[in-house]
Structure formats: structure tokens, C-alpha cells
Design an enzyme around this catalytic site. Sequence first.
Site, PDB file in Angstrom:
ATOM      1  N   ASP A   1       0.812  -1.216   0.000  1.00 28.91           N
ATOM      2  CA  ASP A   1       0.000   0.000   0.000  1.00 28.91           C
ATOM      3  C   ASP A   1       0.846   1.267   0.000  1.00 28.91           C
ATOM      4  O   ASP A   1       0.461   2.296   0.557  1.00 28.91           O
ATOM      5  CB  ASP A   1      -0.976   0.005   1.197  1.00 28.91           C
ATOM      6  CG  ASP A   1      -1.767  -1.288   1.267  1.00 28.91           C
ATOM      7  OD1 ASP A   1      -2.160  -1.779   0.198  1.00 28.91           O
ATOM      8  OD2 ASP A   1      -1.976  -1.805   2.373  1.00 28.91           O
TER       9      ASP A   1
ATOM     10  N   HIS B   1      -4.833  -1.940  -5.503  1.00 26.85           N
ATOM     11  CA  HIS B   1      -4.091  -0.780  -6.016  1.00 26.85           C
ATOM     12  C   HIS B   1      -5.091   0.301  -6.406  1.00 26.85           C
ATOM     13  O   HIS B   1      -5.916   0.100  -7.295  1.00 26.85           O
ATOM     14  CB  HIS B   1      -3.225  -1.183  -7.215  1.00 26.85           C
ATOM     15  CG  HIS B   1      -2.173  -2.216  -6.854  1.00 26.85           C
ATOM     16  ND1 HIS B   1      -1.325  -2.753  -7.781  1.00 26.85           N
ATOM     17  CD2 HIS B   1      -1.833  -2.767  -5.674  1.00 26.85           C
ATOM     18  CE1 HIS B   1      -0.508  -3.603  -7.170  1.00 26.85           C
ATOM     19  NE2 HIS B   1      -0.806  -3.643  -5.893  1.00 26.85           N
TER      20      HIS B   1
END
Length: 452
Positions: free
Chosen positions: A19, A47
Site C-alpha cells: 500500500d 491498487h
Amino acid sequence: MTHSTTERGTVVVGLQWGDEGKGKIVNYLAPLHDAIARYNGGANAGHSVVVNGERFALHLIPSGILHKGKPAIIGNGVVVDPQWLLEEIAKLASREVDTSALVLSDRAHVVMPWHKDEDDLRERWLRVASETSSSQPIGTTKRGIGPCYADKHQRSTAIRVIDLLRPDELRAKLASIVPMKNATLGALAAALPEAHRPPTSPAYTIDEVARQCEAWGTQLAPMIADASSRLMDIIDAGGKVLFEGANATLLDVDHGTYPFVTSSTTTALGAPSGTGVPMNAIGKVLGIMKAYSTRVGSGPMPTELIRSESDRALAHQIRERGREYGTTTGRPRRVGWLDLEMVRYSARLNGVTEIAVMLLDVLEGLEELRVCTGYTLDGKPARFNPDATWLARAIPIYTTLRGFIGDVSSARSFAELPANARAYIELIQRHLGAPVRYVSVGPDNAQTIQMP
Ligand code: GDP
Ligand code: IMO
Ligand code: MG
């Protein structure tokens, strides 16, 4: 054939626990490349890409899909849940994203429904054990990732994407796989203490599974191909490939904080084997790091802001400003100070040639910033070691910097950043010994500073 530097591709790889903003950077760099290829992981990844204020969350499909017509390749190293993939395609189609350039490797492995059952059951067993011992669940995404990779290496219980197009051979495989899965998973479920047992026990039939696989095969057939050859054709014609890493370095099955990791080679080392292109097709490795640390799931995190009330309040503030909730599971991400010593380990392991520092804007307004620049173990200076037991005992050494104030998210050049923000970036660059090429100050493409 060898490839000249100008033709070589770039790997985008996360340097922390995931992340870091890989999706944003892949989308940003996609126009400079001729194809985007995912090489590892599965629907455990999430994503996020923001285009003209619109947010897209991609899990299995490479973030480059948002660039119409650009080949977006799911490589052989990815584990693919067909149901999930079809839903992701449908969701994109409903938002008018063209997915016709999607290619799915015939050698990728299929996440079957029993892989998700097994993922869940194994976590339940760990939870039971945690009541009477120091063992802990991994905190997986329950997307069946670990069990699918385990079957890939077992071979006899694995299903590859190409099998979805060969109904007779698939039925023959299922004749042994289905009864074995029913027996092993049924036993795993039945032996759990009642309070921990799932509501139903796995009971698959060969016929039903075979029909489901055939339906998936029919729907996915137009995109199934020898992805390795496709990529090599692009490279041989002078094209450049952008390799999109999923998960991140400290979640690597070999080099991460084992056993609190995922089950694939998440580092840049996985790009050649996960796509079937030679190493010399890769010229650049762009390491993506957040300006602080986050982690989802269990495992050591030495710089976590958790030990005092004021630390927890600070973590909360950063979590809210950075929207630090899992893209895949919605779980709140654990938050900590930047562990630059850990990132140095990652940068070296991946052979990074350049760095992108993301989410710098989130730190704006904090009075002081702490950065871990070394470790001690048993009172002596110690070199970073990703082993979970080592890391749980190691004590971070912090360098403290003055915080920065100002409209960081509007800065469009390094010079426009507040002086203390520039000092923060300079410390990162110095400690890593690698050039910071991009500084990201917001989710939008325009909020990306290219370093002079
Ligand atoms: P990935 O898994 O590495 O692709 O990262 P995620 O998409 O899961 O998480 C990164 C989050 O940060 C996403 O919500 C992005 O939109 C967001 N993001 C990326 N860069 C920046 C930035 O510079 N500032 C802020 N505030 N958000 C960012
Ligand atoms: P992206 O690509 C953050 C974590 C899970 C769990 C561990 C194992 O968005 O950066 P798994 O389901 O893979 O067996 O879970 O790994 N994890 C991630 N954390 N971002 C990710 O991907 C992750 N992929 C896996 O939370 O702790
Ligand atoms: Mg993510």
C-alpha cells in the site's frame, strides 16, 4: 538476444508492507511504456488509482488497464480467482473502461473455491492456538493465496489457467482433487472446537466444479495466451514493459518478515520468473515507499505508533489523513514512523535504481517527525534482519526531525516544498544511497513532483 538499455523495462516494487502507492505510480508511468505486467500475488492486492478525481481499485488487473489499448498482462506468477477477475472486468466495463487489451497467462494458477476455505480454516486453527500459546493468525486477506501457491508447488492438486480450456483433462484432474479437498478440508473443519467451526463444511462435487470451470474457460478464452511470448514479442520489437509488483518486499515469502508474509516473490527478483522474460529485459527498479509506515495483518512492526495514548492518537490522525484502510479488506492499517533502516534493506535487496516517496502530504502539520535509522539488539548496534523473531526483539534508533507546515499537496516542484519537508527527503536519499526521483503529495497524477 540481448536488450539495449533504452529498450529495457522498469519494475515498480513496494519497499515496505504494501500500500505504498504502487498503483498511482504505475498509472503515472504507463504512458511511457508499451505494456504493463503483473508478476505476483493475486486478489490480495489492492491498487488505487485516481483519474480526474475518480477512484479505481484494482486487485488482479494491472493498473495500466486505465490506458486504453495498452496491453495489460497478468503473468504466470499471479494466482487468479476467475470469479473475481470476471467481476473486476465487469465493474470496469460498467465505468466505461475498455479491458480488451487484457492478457491472462495460460500458465497462471487458478484460485479455486477450496483455496479460500483452506485459507479461512488455517486462520481459524491459528486463532484457536493463540488462546493457549503465543502463536498468532497471519491475518491473511482470505483470498486463497497461500493455499493456491502451495498447490502450485504440490503440482498434482493444482489447476492452471490453460486447464480451463481443456474440459476432458480438467475432469480427469478433478477426479482426484475434489475428493481429496473434501476429505482434508472436511476433517480440518470437523476437528475445530465447535465455537470456531465455520457454518458449513466444504462438500464439492466433480460435476459442479467442472461445469463452473468450463464456464470460466468460455468467458476468459479470448484473453488467455502465452503471456511470456507476448511480452518477448513486445520487447524484441523495441517496446518497454512496466512490471507492476503487488504486495511488497517485507511480505516476500523468502525475504520478508516470515512467517507474517504472503506466499509469492513480491520483490523485483520475482519479475522475470513471474512473467517469463529474462533478467536483462529489466533496466530500472523503482522502489516505492511511503513517507511513514503502515502494515495490515499480524507481524512485527518496530516503529508502530501503539505504545502510549499520544502515539495511538497520532496513529489515528495519520490513518484518517492518509485514508489508511485496506483497499482489499477495509481493515484499518497499523501506522508507524518511517523505518528507513528497513527500507534500506529493501532498496538493496531489490537493487533499486531510483525511489518514489509517497504520501508526504499526510505528515504535514506534525510538530516533529521520527525516523528509524538503525537498530540495537541486546544493547548493541545490530544490522536489520527481516526474521520476525529478531525484529520483535530489536529496538529502533530514531533520528528526530522538525515537522513541516504549508500547503504541501499543492507543491509542484521540490523547491516549492517547505524547507523541513525537503530535509526529510534529503535524509531519505542520504540514508538509502539511491536517488529520490519522485515525491508524491496527493493521490492525483498532477500531485507528483519530479525531482530535478
Ligand atoms: P498500492 O497497493 O501500493 O497500490 O497502494 P494502495 O492503493 O493500496 O494505497 C495507497 C493509497 O494512497 C491510495 O488510496 C492512493 O490513492 C493514495 N495515495 C497515493 N499517493 C498519495 C499521496 O501522495 N498522497 C495521498 N494523500 N494519498 C496518496
Ligand atoms: P498491495 O499490493 C498490504 C498482507 C495481508 C496479510 C499477509 C498475508 O495492495 O500492496 P495473504 O492474503 O497474502 O496470504 O496475506 O499479507 N498483504 C498485504 N498487505 N497490501 C497488500 O497488497 C497485501 N497483500 C498481502 O494483510 O498480513
Ligand atoms: Mg494496496
